[in-house]
Enzyme design. Structure first.
Site, PDB file in Angstrom:
ATOM      1  CB  VAL A  30      -0.934   0.008   1.221  1.00  0.00           C
ATOM      2  CG1 VAL A  30      -1.774   1.285   1.235  1.00  0.00           C
ATOM      3  CG2 VAL A  30      -1.834  -1.225   1.206  1.00  0.00           C
ATOM      4  CE  LYS A  31       3.068   4.505  -5.100  1.00  0.00           C
ATOM      5  NZ  LYS A  31       3.170   4.825  -6.556  1.00  0.00           N
ATOM      6  CB  VAL A  32       0.903   5.693   2.913  1.00  0.00           C
ATOM      7  CG1 VAL A  32       0.339   6.787   3.814  1.00  0.00           C
ATOM      8  CG2 VAL A  32       0.132   4.387   3.096  1.00  0.00           C
TER       9      VAL A  32
END
Length: 220
Positions: free
Chosen positions: A84-86
């Site tokens: 997951v890219k945050v």
């Protein structure tokens, strides 16, 4: 070293996975929007295009930590092992800590400074993505940022990796690797440039011409 493609083009991923030793595919909201396919459709297609192997990355859309965590759970319901890219904002850092506690791997994205990237790694991000060309466009040095970040992670967060992004030329990508960067993600045009050398085509054509002239065929 890990090599990724930064795209949602399923056909291109399938074609280039034959050629490149791909570790996976990265996406972002702009890339997904350009492809006009919803995440629940395109992510499984990308996974299949890589033969069911490799890591996929997709980004949250929420701007609060709690919302980002909920987005991450939704993404994991589509692809169980997705990273997951945050975005590394204040809320993003809080979300990375929360996701780390849940055992969900993250990438700290939209990184424009080495200190910002280090904080995301200390919060628990497995990958940190500095925007090389965008840093250059703002008057900074993307390569120097990568160099500094690599050294900081090596000293203070050795389990995290730099996954450099935002390239316009193969030279930028190579300079990142020379700086010690462990991972890069390439847009399709830069990936194609890395294997497109007119001089190579000319050399192969000359070999064939000489062989044909000597033996009357182009096979061994």
């Amino acid at each position: 070293m890990e090599l990724y493609l930064d795209t949602s083009d399923v056909v291109a991923v399938k074609a280039l996975s034959r050629i490149f030793p791909l570790a996976g595919v990265t996406t972002n909201p702009s890339i997904i929007a350009a492809g006009k396919k919803p995440l629940e459709v395109v992510l499984p297609e990308l996974h299949e295009a890589m033969g069911g192997q490799g890591r996929l990355f997709a980004q949250v859309m929420a701007t609060t930590a709690e919302g980002m965590v909920n987005d991450a759970r939704k993404l994991r319901s589509i692809i169980a092992d997705i990273v997951v890219k945050v975005p590394v904002t204040t809320e993003g850092l809080a979300a990375i800590k929360m996701l780390k506690a849940e055992g969900i791997p993250t990438l700290g994205t939209a990184v424009y400074g080495a200190a910002q990237g280090l904080l995301s790694a200390l919060a628990g991000a497995e990958y940190v993505a500095p925007y090389v060309n965008r840093i250059d466009a703002q008057g900074g040095s993307g390569i120097q940022t990568v160099t500094d970040l690599h050294q900081l992670l090596k000293m203070h967060a050795p389990r995290a990796k730099v996954l450099a992004a935002s390239f316009k030329t193969p030279r930028q990508a190579l300079d990142c690797l020379l700086a010690g960067c462990e991972s890069i993600t390439l847009p399709l045009d830069v990936a194609q440039q890395m294997i497109s050398y007119p001089a190579v085509d000319a050399a192969v054509a000359k070999f064939e011409q000489d062989w044909q002239g000597a033996f009357g065929r182009t096979s061994i």
